[in-house]
Design an enzyme around this catalytic site. Structure first.
Site, PDB file in Angstrom:
ATOM      1  N   ASP A 155      30.852  33.474  52.859  1.00 42.02           N
ATOM      2  CA  ASP A 155      30.924  33.999  51.197  1.00 42.02           C
ATOM      3  C   ASP A 155      29.596  33.795  50.668  1.00 42.02           C
ATOM      4  O   ASP A 155      28.972  32.557  50.914  1.00 42.02           O
ATOM      5  CB  ASP A 155      31.992  33.390  50.597  1.00 42.02           C
ATOM      6  N   HIS A 188      40.488  40.566  52.299  1.00 52.35           N
ATOM      7  CA  HIS A 188      39.705  39.865  52.898  1.00 52.35           C
ATOM      8  C   HIS A 188      40.549  38.210  52.640  1.00 52.35           C
ATOM      9  O   HIS A 188      41.017  37.849  51.774  1.00 52.35           O
ATOM     10  CB  HIS A 188      38.300  39.376  52.209  1.00 52.35           C
TER      11      HIS A 188
HETATM   12  P1  5GP Z   1      38.179  37.527  45.715  1.00 55.64           P
HETATM   13  O1  5GP Z   1      37.826  36.932  44.527  1.00 55.64           O
HETATM   14  O2  5GP Z   1      38.158  38.990  45.648  1.00 55.64           O
HETATM   15  O3  5GP Z   1      39.279  36.996  46.478  1.00 55.64           O
HETATM   16  O4  5GP Z   1      36.739  36.995  46.715  1.00 55.64           O
HETATM   17  C1  5GP Z   1      35.660  37.611  46.851  1.00 55.64           C
HETATM   18  C2  5GP Z   1      34.716  36.645  47.406  1.00 55.64           C
HETATM   19  O5  5GP Z   1      33.777  37.453  47.919  1.00 55.64           O
HETATM   20  C3  5GP Z   1      34.256  35.747  46.447  1.00 55.64           C
HETATM   21  O6  5GP Z   1      34.601  34.508  46.999  1.00 55.64           O
HETATM   22  C4  5GP Z   1      32.676  36.382  46.323  1.00 55.64           C
HETATM   23  O7  5GP Z   1      31.819  35.069  46.371  1.00 55.64           O
HETATM   24  C5  5GP Z   1      32.397  36.886  47.875  1.00 55.64           C
HETATM   25  N1  5GP Z   1      31.592  37.911  47.845  1.00 55.64           N
HETATM   26  C6  5GP Z   1      31.291  38.964  46.610  1.00 55.64           C
HETATM   27  N2  5GP Z   1      30.396  39.787  47.015  1.00 55.64           N
HETATM   28  C7  5GP Z   1      29.851  39.288  48.148  1.00 55.64           C
HETATM   29  C8  5GP Z   1      28.760  40.027  48.895  1.00 55.64           C
HETATM   30  O8  5GP Z   1      28.120  40.975  48.658  1.00 55.64           O
HETATM   31  N3  5GP Z   1      28.623  39.104  50.239  1.00 55.64           N
HETATM   32  C9  5GP Z   1      29.484  38.040  50.494  1.00 55.64           C
HETATM   33  N4  5GP Z   1      28.955  37.471  51.589  1.00 55.64           N
HETATM   34  N5  5GP Z   1      30.286  37.581  49.607  1.00 55.64           N
HETATM   35  C10 5GP Z   1      30.708  38.182  48.388  1.00 55.64           C
END
Ligand code: 5GP
Ligand code: ZN
Length: 113
Positions: free
Chosen positions: A29, A99
């Site tokens: 992440d 994810h």
């Molecule tokens: P959500 O909030 O949708 O469950 O989690 C999305 C996660 O994706 C977050 O923890 C955020 O830091 C991560 N994230 C968002 N954009 C990117 C990216 O471009 N690359 C990576 N490696 N992580 C990302």
């Protein structure tokens, strides 16, 4: 529609991959919420847990099995870890490509905020 995680799968966006197979990929992440914070995603674009169909059951299970294997490989399995799936705005989802979060390396609190 632009999708950051489809871009990672396609190699258009950099990521530190830790696992790949024909169905899923896993990478660190970009804003880790724990010493170990890995995202496990299907190669196929599925917008979130709520969009998983009956035919995706094996794929959804595979995300969990792969996360467990990565936890073993990264040495956090013995102490324990957390797996999280966020759905929609109230669930805290910010990237709309399903994810599975693998979080470990510190004690997790419960209940979640
Ligand atoms: P959500 O909030 O949708 O469950 O989690 C999305 C996660 O994706 C977050 O923890 C955020 O830091 C991560 N994230 C968002 N954009 C990117 C990216 O471009 N690359 C990576 N490696 N992580 C990302
Ligand atoms: Zn996508």
């Amino acid at each position: 529609m632009a999708c950051a995680f489809c871009d990672i799968i396609a190699g258009r966006r950099p990521a530190t991959l830790v696992y790949e197979d024909e169905r899923v990929a896993a990478f660190h992440d970009i804003h880790p919420a724990a010493p170990v914070h890995i995202l496990v995603i299907p190669r196929e674009h599925i917008s979130g847990p709520d969009a998983l169909a009956a035919g995706d059951a094996t794929l959804a299970g595979h995300l969990i099995v792969v996360a467990g294997r990565i936890a073993q490989d990264l040495g956090i399995a013995a102490d324990g870890y957390r797996l999280v799936l966020n759905e929609g705005r109230q669930g805290g989802q910010s990237v709309f490509h399903v994810h599975l979060h693998l979080l470990g390396g510190r004690r997790m609190s419960w209940p979640l905020g």
